[in-house]
Design an enzyme around this catalytic site. Sequence first.
Site, PDB file in Angstrom:
ATOM      1  N   ASP A   1       0.832  -1.201   0.000  1.00 19.01           N
ATOM      2  CA  ASP A   1       0.000   0.000   0.000  1.00 19.01           C
ATOM      3  C   ASP A   1       0.872   1.258   0.000  1.00 19.01           C
ATOM      4  O   ASP A   1       2.075   1.209   0.309  1.00 19.01           O
ATOM      5  CB  ASP A   1      -0.902  -0.020   1.240  1.00 19.01           C
ATOM      6  CG  ASP A   1      -2.250   0.634   0.999  1.00 19.01           C
ATOM      7  OD1 ASP A   1      -2.351   1.472   0.084  1.00 19.01           O
ATOM      8  OD2 ASP A   1      -3.199   0.318   1.732  1.00 19.01           O
TER       9      ASP A   1
ATOM     10  N   ASP B   1     -11.043   1.583  -3.180  1.00 17.18           N
ATOM     11  CA  ASP B   1     -11.637   1.251  -1.883  1.00 17.18           C
ATOM     12  C   ASP B   1     -13.152   1.279  -1.967  1.00 17.18           C
ATOM     13  O   ASP B   1     -13.831   0.820  -1.042  1.00 17.18           O
ATOM     14  CB  ASP B   1     -11.187   2.261  -0.816  1.00 17.18           C
ATOM     15  CG  ASP B   1      -9.806   1.933  -0.269  1.00 17.18           C
ATOM     16  OD1 ASP B   1      -9.300   0.838  -0.553  1.00 17.18           O
ATOM     17  OD2 ASP B   1      -9.240   2.778   0.452  1.00 17.18           O
TER      18      ASP B   1
HETATM   19  C1  GLA Z   1      -5.838   1.706   2.306  1.00 21.31           C
HETATM   20  C2  GLA Z   1      -6.263   0.605   1.359  1.00 21.31           C
HETATM   21  C3  GLA Z   1      -7.288  -0.275   2.023  1.00 21.31           C
HETATM   22  C4  GLA Z   1      -6.738  -0.831   3.303  1.00 21.31           C
HETATM   23  C5  GLA Z   1      -6.265   0.291   4.222  1.00 21.31           C
HETATM   24  C6  GLA Z   1      -5.554  -0.252   5.440  1.00 21.31           C
HETATM   25  O1  GLA Z   1      -6.890   2.598   2.534  1.00 21.31           O
HETATM   26  O2  GLA Z   1      -6.741   1.139   0.158  1.00 21.31           O
HETATM   27  O3  GLA Z   1      -7.687  -1.316   1.153  1.00 21.31           O
HETATM   28  O4  GLA Z   1      -5.676  -1.715   3.014  1.00 21.31           O
HETATM   29  O5  GLA Z   1      -5.377   1.163   3.546  1.00 21.31           O
HETATM   30  O6  GLA Z   1      -5.156   0.741   6.307  1.00 21.31           O
END
Ligand code: GLA
Length: 734
Positions: free
Chosen positions: A472, A544
């Site tokens: 990420d 997301d």
């Molecule tokens: C980001 C990602 C999510 C998740 C969060 C975890 O927002 O896009 O899918 O992994 O971080 O903190």
Amino acid sequence: MSASNTQSQTNDAVMPGIHQHPTQLSWLLVTEASSYALGVTDEGYLLQLYWGARLSSSTDLANAQLQFERSAQDSSLTAAAEVYPAQGGLRYGAIAAQASFADGTRDLDLRYASVEITEQEGLPTLHLSLRDAAYPFEVILSYRLDSANDLIIRSAQLINHGEEPVVLGRAFSAVWHLPQQFEPRRLTTLAGQWANETRIQQQPVVAGNIQLESRSGISGAKAYPWFAIDTRATEHTGEVYFGTLAWSGNWSLQIRTNITGGTSIEGGIHDHDFAWVLTANQSFITPDFVAGFAADGMNGIRHRLHRYVRSHVLPQPQASQPRPVLYNSWEATFFDVTEAGQIALAERAARLGVELFVVDDGWFPARNDDHAGLGDWRVDPQKFPQGLRPLVERIHKLGMQFGLWVEPEMTNPDSDLYRAHPDWVYHYPTRPRNEARNQLVLNVGRSDVQDYLITILDQLINEQDISFIKWDMNRPISEPGWPEYINAGHDGREIWVRHVQGVYKIMDTLRARHPNLSIESCASGGGRADPGILRRTDQVWTSDNTHPDARLFIQEGASYILPGRVMGAWITDTPSDRVRNEIPLAYRFHVSMLGMLGIGGHLIHWSEEELVEGAQWIAVYKRIRHLIQDGDQSWLVSPTETAGNWAAVECVAPDASEAVVLAFHRSNPFWENAPRLRLQNLKPAARYRIVEAGKTGETAAFELSGTALMNYGVQLPLPKTSYSSCILHLQEQA
Ligand code: GLA
């Protein structure tokens, strides 16, 4: 360099490949459906002579020459279609490169020097060397030709052959030219933001400049390094020029149109806050700029880029294997990660047919919310008193692979890493360190930071038997300072490039040490989804936002850059509002089955009925995933054009012997019948057996010829109720 390898073409019918003109300094690049030509003028300038539908003769094109100067204000060099125009002389149009020499001269004068034809990555490659008239400075332009997919992959190498340093202020990958024409053109781009990525935007191309860019340190979600310019194209017909940059940091694409309808597209690493110092005998290689021409409409872009990404970009052997159905615990548990909780989810996931179980954020020390812990990549002894082993072993026993979330480029000020190394983040000593999501960005350009991350991640992968990493990146870079580097006499503006190179190096090293490891690229969703990151990752977390209404739009746009095997799509319980309960599980599954299927819902809260139905859809997905992940994907009905009310997507096997169609109907206030849907790209003479793939088996088998399916069409078995969807599976009959 010599021209000894050059294939010269004397007869008229040109085959796909790179052809040098028999008597002139010009080259014709021929693909299955397109041609691109370039040549050298008497003065030594390298011009693009043509780009468009395939030409049948290598000698049809005129010699390269500059036009007469139209007026003192309209120089011939500005009007010329130079393939790599450098800042200097009377040039006021597209600029590919800018350099400053030690004596203060900020002017490049690049002229043709030599040619070589080689093979790179299994593709014929034309290298053209340009040299400055007065300084020991060379630019080698490379053109890799992917004939099967009508793509040209360009990059440039800028070399300082002298002793004195040369400072690059711009080093773009390429400039492409579209010919002047009277018919209006249309530009398609992908724009977005968090939870609203890859939204298709269209505008007329008129005289002026359009700037697309990222300045946040990653390729970003606000704009994607991708463009398409068409002339009256539909989804299936018409001429389209398109391109994408393989770079995961700051980038710039400028689309310039002059008053007479000529358009150029210049692009590469952004020159905003950019500098690169070439000391004696050093060179700088730009990222690839992939571009192509299609005469079969907007879906022609998808087919070509998907095939290219699958066969030339994605890491092997993973790119040749089916992508597994995954479960990710993020939306189920958020930071409340425990051994018992994850095992309970894993047991249900295995029952559904999930093949890869991923524990998301929250597994490392102090990570009970997003205020602490980033950088300390070891297992939290409070949440996992016996380490992760019991969980991992259980997951393996259940027949699934194990994956883990990390965010390597980041640290929280509240972490052991930051307390030990406060100098490891980007900063200026005189400025506050701006936090975003309570975190700071590690200076991944530093070799000690790279070594730390490689060592700790390598150890984690070994100890926990990890098959998959979700990598990420949740905030942009700010205060891009590196005091030690500047004190050592370097130019601090290099950090934007060094960061990306550092990320690539860490990923490449981990992959080399763990050839079966898969990596998912995530940047708060689909914020880092370019062909540069796809060279070292296997899939992208598209957004997301998992609401199926939003997803159809997001996935339609994402499918211009991401093949089905790369585009991560989950069924979740969100939005957990009233609306969610009105969207059938089948509809939510079908939307997610357009990509790499995942489950992100809280399975403990799923009813027995939902679990049974989920397992049935996962079984259907496994039967058709070779088509979804590796077929030619066409959006037959665009949700963007129908305001999200209708959508239909077809995925056809490379040999057209099999296909699948997924169709969606969101709401139907006027009780309309679904129109017949005309399919594409089937074998006209073949007979196809068509079944509707349902949760309890296949129904409604019938047979039609390819011609009938493509012209008469097929009646979609969609009821008139809202949120109806269906899957049709077509197989050629012997
Ligand atoms: C980001 C990602 C999510 C998740 C969060 C975890 O927002 O896009 O899918 O992994 O971080 O903190």
